[in-house]
Design an enzyme around this catalytic site. Structure first.
Site, PDB file in Angstrom:
ATOM      1  CB  CYS A 179      -0.931  -0.022   1.205  1.00 54.28           C
ATOM      2  SG  CYS A 179      -1.768   1.532   1.548  1.00 54.28           S
ATOM      3  CB  CYS A 188       0.354   2.005   4.090  1.00 51.79           C
ATOM      4  SG  CYS A 188      -1.321   1.345   3.916  1.00 51.79           S
TER       5      CYS A 188
END
Length: 309
Positions: free
Chosen positions: A46, A49
């Site tokens: 991700c 993230c």
């Protein structure tokens, strides 16, 4: 490799932990009874993230212990993520950041956000946990709490009122004022205080605790005799309404542990009975107790183990 991870280094302090299914109960649910826990649901693939994670860690570190942070890799903890999603957390998109207070999610956001929004999110979590991000009036509140403990509710109410004049969004002061009126056997006035709480702190943990205490006080006025309720349950142990009524009467009589035990028994028998009344009543009792009360801590642990079983 560095470019694939959210943060390859181990958390520097106990404020920030990598959490798995094995320690979720201890490091999130139980820990959030002491201070709010910010849970970052992330994955190695991700991109957002990788941006959000370090920003969250910086903000949590700056809070100097007022909050903690748990990092959960959803790919490595799929069963935990699925169980939490079934309980209503929208984890289909990451990063998802959830604030837990007293074992329950109270706030969340998704996606990478600016540092200012992270700071505001953490400030709300601290307030919902009963903390005071601005500091200052703690001594006055402590003095008022001591007065209330000693039975001097009227003077305590004056001190809480003075704090509210200084800080109109002080959740501890509003909660203390309401508890003073409960101590003076005036639940209507306690509810009036709660109705006047500013929207910004309406769902703070101290306010929710007193709301629960008011609800339980009103229930206590309508409970039946313990002996009759016990006899009804002994005559038919499958009578769930009798078990629920007995639990309410036990709580009204000050037998809190016994009340929790009966409600856990009811939940174990039929968790959906009466639209989940047993779980709702347990949460009301837990919310009314102090964050470190062993009845609440053990009861939440037992209920969570049944929910996630």
């Amino acid at each position: 490799m560095l470019e694939f991870g959210q943060n390859t280094a181990a958390p520097a302090t106990d404020l920030i932990k990598d959490v798995t299914e094995a320690n979720f109960m201890a490091d999130v649910i139980d820990a959030s009874n002491e201070v709010p826990v910010i849970v970052d649901f992330w994955a190695t693939w991700c991109g957002p993230c990788r941006t959000l994670g370090p920003m969250l860690e910086d903000a949590v570190t700056k809070a100097k212990g007022a909050v903690k942070m748990a990092k959960i890799d959803v790919d490595q903890n799929q069963r935990l993520a699925q169980a939490l999603a079934q309980q209503g957390l929208p984890l289909q998109s990451i990063p998802t950041v959830v604030a837990f207070v007293k074992g329950r999610p109270v706030d969340m956001f998704q996606g990478a956000v600016p540092a200012s929004e992270i700071d505001a999110f953490i400030k709300r979590a601290i307030e919902q946990g009963g903390g005071d991000p601005s500091g200052g009036l703690d001594d006055a509140i402590a003095a008022a709490e001591e007065m209330l403990t000693e039975g001097n509710a009227a003077d305590a109410a004056q001190v809480f009122g003075a704090v509210i004049q200084e800080d109109p969004e002080n959740a501890e002061a509003f909660a203390g004022m309401a508890r003073c009126h409960l101590a003076m056997d005036d639940p209507d006035q306690a509810e009036a205080v709660l109705n006047g709480v500013p929207a910004a702190i309406a769902h703070a943990a101290p306010i929710e605790a007193v709301r629960a205490q008011v609800e339980l006080a009103r229930q206590a006025a309508n409970t039946g005799p313990l002996d009759e309720l016990r006899a009804a349950l002994e005559a038919d142990p499958t009578n769930l309404q009798a078990r629920f009524d007995l639990a309410q009467a036990l709580h009204a009589a000050g037998q809190v542990q016994d009340a929790v035990d009966e409600l856990l028994n009811l939940f174990r028998r039929d968790r959906e009975w009466n639209d989940g009344a047993a779980k709702a009543q347990l949460f009301t009792i837990f919310d009314a107790l102090k964050a470190n009360d062993p009845i609440m801590l053990n009861g939440r642990r037992k209920l969570s183990s049944m929910i996630f079983a």
